[in-house]
Write a protein that holds these residues in place. Sequence first.
Motif, PDB file in Angstrom:
ATOM      1  N   PRO A   1     -13.415 -45.394 -21.743  1.00  0.00           N
ATOM      2  CA  PRO A   1     -14.441 -46.127 -20.987  1.00  0.00           C
ATOM      3  C   PRO A   1     -13.878 -47.203 -20.071  1.00  0.00           C
ATOM      4  N   ASP A   2     -12.621 -47.615 -20.298  1.00  0.00           N
ATOM      5  CA  ASP A   2     -11.995 -48.619 -19.438  1.00  0.00           C
ATOM      6  C   ASP A   2     -11.330 -48.007 -18.205  1.00  0.00           C
ATOM      7  N   THR A   3     -11.339 -46.682 -18.117  1.00  0.00           N
ATOM      8  CA  THR A   3     -10.685 -45.994 -17.012  1.00  0.00           C
ATOM      9  C   THR A   3     -11.682 -45.675 -15.904  1.00  0.00           C
ATOM     10  N   GLU A   4     -11.264 -45.881 -14.660  1.00  0.00           N
ATOM     11  CA  GLU A   4     -12.062 -45.456 -13.516  1.00  0.00           C
ATOM     12  C   GLU A   4     -11.180 -44.620 -12.602  1.00  0.00           C
ATOM     13  N   VAL A   5     -11.724 -43.496 -12.156  1.00  0.00           N
ATOM     14  CA  VAL A   5     -11.037 -42.617 -11.221  1.00  0.00           C
ATOM     15  C   VAL A   5     -11.735 -42.737  -9.874  1.00  0.00           C
ATOM     16  N   LEU A   6     -10.984 -43.104  -8.837  1.00  0.00           N
ATOM     17  CA  LEU A   6     -11.535 -43.275  -7.500  1.00  0.00           C
ATOM     18  C   LEU A   6     -10.987 -42.184  -6.582  1.00  0.00           C
TER      19      LEU A   6
ATOM     20  N   LEU B   1     -10.359 -34.559   0.869  1.00  0.00           N
ATOM     21  CA  LEU B   1      -9.824 -35.506  -0.099  1.00  0.00           C
ATOM     22  C   LEU B   1      -8.453 -35.975   0.353  1.00  0.00           C
ATOM     23  N   ALA B   2      -8.298 -37.297   0.530  1.00  0.00           N
ATOM     24  CA  ALA B   2      -7.029 -37.852   0.991  1.00  0.00           C
ATOM     25  C   ALA B   2      -6.207 -38.444  -0.141  1.00  0.00           C
ATOM     26  N   GLY B   3      -6.865 -38.905  -1.212  1.00  0.00           N
ATOM     27  CA  GLY B   3      -6.111 -39.552  -2.283  1.00  0.00           C
ATOM     28  C   GLY B   3      -6.945 -39.777  -3.527  1.00  0.00           C
ATOM     29  N   ILE B   4      -6.273 -40.231  -4.572  1.00  0.00           N
ATOM     30  CA  ILE B   4      -6.918 -40.528  -5.856  1.00  0.00           C
ATOM     31  C   ILE B   4      -6.237 -41.738  -6.473  1.00  0.00           C
ATOM     32  N   ALA B   5      -7.022 -42.578  -7.125  1.00  0.00           N
ATOM     33  CA  ALA B   5      -6.474 -43.714  -7.875  1.00  0.00           C
ATOM     34  C   ALA B   5      -7.098 -43.717  -9.261  1.00  0.00           C
ATOM     35  N   ILE B   6      -6.288 -44.014 -10.266  1.00  0.00           N
ATOM     36  CA  ILE B   6      -6.767 -44.144 -11.643  1.00  0.00           C
ATOM     37  C   ILE B   6      -6.441 -45.554 -12.105  1.00  0.00           C
ATOM     38  N   THR B   7      -7.462 -46.276 -12.519  1.00  0.00           N
ATOM     39  CA  THR B   7      -7.279 -47.669 -12.916  1.00  0.00           C
ATOM     40  C   THR B   7      -7.697 -47.875 -14.364  1.00  0.00           C
ATOM     41  N   LEU B   8      -7.136 -48.919 -14.960  1.00  0.00           N
ATOM     42  CA  LEU B   8      -7.416 -49.261 -16.346  1.00  0.00           C
ATOM     43  C   LEU B   8      -7.830 -50.726 -16.402  1.00  0.00           C
TER      44      LEU B   8
ATOM     45  N   THR C   1      -5.527 -48.732  -1.923  1.00  0.00           N
ATOM     46  CA  THR C   1      -5.082 -49.897  -2.686  1.00  0.00           C
ATOM     47  C   THR C   1      -6.016 -51.077  -2.455  1.00  0.00           C
ATOM     48  N   GLY C   2      -6.399 -51.297  -1.199  1.00  0.00           N
ATOM     49  CA  GLY C   2      -7.311 -52.390  -0.897  1.00  0.00           C
ATOM     50  C   GLY C   2      -8.648 -52.246  -1.605  1.00  0.00           C
ATOM     51  N   ALA C   3      -9.139 -51.017  -1.706  1.00  0.00           N
ATOM     52  CA  ALA C   3     -10.408 -50.785  -2.401  1.00  0.00           C
ATOM     53  C   ALA C   3     -10.280 -51.093  -3.889  1.00  0.00           C
ATOM     54  N   VAL C   4      -9.161 -50.674  -4.481  1.00  0.00           N
ATOM     55  CA  VAL C   4      -8.928 -50.956  -5.903  1.00  0.00           C
ATOM     56  C   VAL C   4      -8.868 -52.464  -6.144  1.00  0.00           C
ATOM     57  N   GLU C   5      -8.116 -53.165  -5.320  1.00  0.00           N
ATOM     58  CA  GLU C   5      -7.980 -54.611  -5.480  1.00  0.00           C
ATOM     59  C   GLU C   5      -9.328 -55.308  -5.319  1.00  0.00           C
ATOM     60  N   GLU C   6     -10.131 -54.874  -4.361  1.00  0.00           N
ATOM     61  CA  GLU C   6     -11.428 -55.496  -4.129  1.00  0.00           C
ATOM     62  C   GLU C   6     -12.372 -55.282  -5.306  1.00  0.00           C
ATOM     63  N   ARG C   7     -12.295 -54.118  -5.937  1.00  0.00           N
ATOM     64  CA  ARG C   7     -13.147 -53.856  -7.108  1.00  0.00           C
ATOM     65  C   ARG C   7     -12.767 -54.782  -8.262  1.00  0.00           C
TER      66      ARG C   7
ATOM     67  N   ARG D   1     -11.413 -60.442 -11.852  1.00  0.00           N
ATOM     68  CA  ARG D   1     -10.013 -60.384 -12.282  1.00  0.00           C
ATOM     69  C   ARG D   1      -9.148 -61.120 -11.268  1.00  0.00           C
ATOM     70  N   THR D   2      -8.088 -61.714 -11.745  1.00  0.00           N
ATOM     71  CA  THR D   2      -7.262 -62.579 -10.893  1.00  0.00           C
ATOM     72  C   THR D   2      -5.920 -61.972 -10.511  1.00  0.00           C
TER      73      THR D   2
END
Length: 403
Positions: free
Chosen positions: A292-297, A307-314, A346-352, A358-359
């Motif tokens: 549940p802590d994972t998001e796939v963008l 589709l240009a790319g994928i990011a997986i965040t925790l 990367t910018g989208a991930v950081e903005e989320r 988060r700092t």
Amino acid sequence: MILITGATGTIGGEVLRRIAARGEAVRALTRDPSRARTPPGVEVVAGDFDDPASLERAVSGVDGVFLVAPGGPSTERYDLAVLAAARSAGVRKVVKLSSIGADATDDHWHRTGEQAVRAGGMSWTLLRPSAFAGNALRWAAAVRADEPVPNMTGTAAQGVIDPRDIAEIAVEALVPPTSAPGSWATWTPSSRADPEPRSLAPSLRSGRRIAGEADGRRRAAPDRRSVGCLLVIIEPLATPRDGVLPEPLLTELTALHSANREFFAISGDFPDPDDIRPEQISASLSEELVNPDTEVLLCRTEAGGPLAGIAITLAHHPNPADPDPWIGLLLIDGRMHRSGYGRALTGAVEERFRAAGRTAVRLAVLDANTKGLAFWSALGYEVLDHRPDLQHGRPCTVMRKKL
């Protein structure tokens, strides 16, 4: 003889099937003929848009070409390469699959290709469809999972067309012995395929939540992000209720990973980086999505685009002493490297993460991935530590950036 580029894709494959059904001589161009599934009687040839010699062989003895170049910064280069080979071989006619609005801006991916088609001395047809009806299949996972359906357009309307109708027009332009010296086929909200403009919102109002409305769900709506003149769409991947990713999306994801052979040869994430399979991608993402802590963008070149790319965040690291969220994977289609997509995603991930309060954010880069280390350093990430990764024990550099 008619040559079909993009012969394994949605439109190219349908054009191929229809021409073969008419009994016409047809040739399919593909990078790997061993994987091509074509109707009986179709000649399959190996070729690559970046290999002029292979294109020369492909157009030899050809009368007409159906030109489909992947949408992206490389579209212009691919178009020009095929057209140059076609002119040299004496091809008489070309049908190019373009996009609505191709002449609206000077930097549109299809603009130069269209100009070259018109100036090439061949009989030509330009197809400019708008939204593909089949793109609605991307809602399937969200619908099955009872998740909000991403909607970037609100009540705005656009034309919608079935890809089979596009293929039908392409075949009519290619097969007849004579063609007009030049013609356009543009599908707009008033075209025959859908006589009324369509908005996503009304079609989903019947009990279906639309991402962006207040529904209390954790998944956020897609967002548009610009980097210079580049506009991308970032959309979260909903968790499928049955754990099965939609086949069109799985095909896109497999192609995305396959286009990054160099990275996966270093990482060892797949047994054979030259043969990454859909079932491997499905299994890998299924493991991620159960957390549940994972998001796939997903990063697309435009609304409903490639589709240009994928990011997986925790959101939280397994080690409670680590206070920061992590970027587990950020992967851009290898054919679109150095075009701004990595920075945009990367910018989208950081903005989320900023929006969530988060700092800082962390990530781990394989020590052997020197290009990755250079990329993240250029974006302001600083080396924090050196240690093996948790999953495979590979030597990694841990990097951190304050948000």
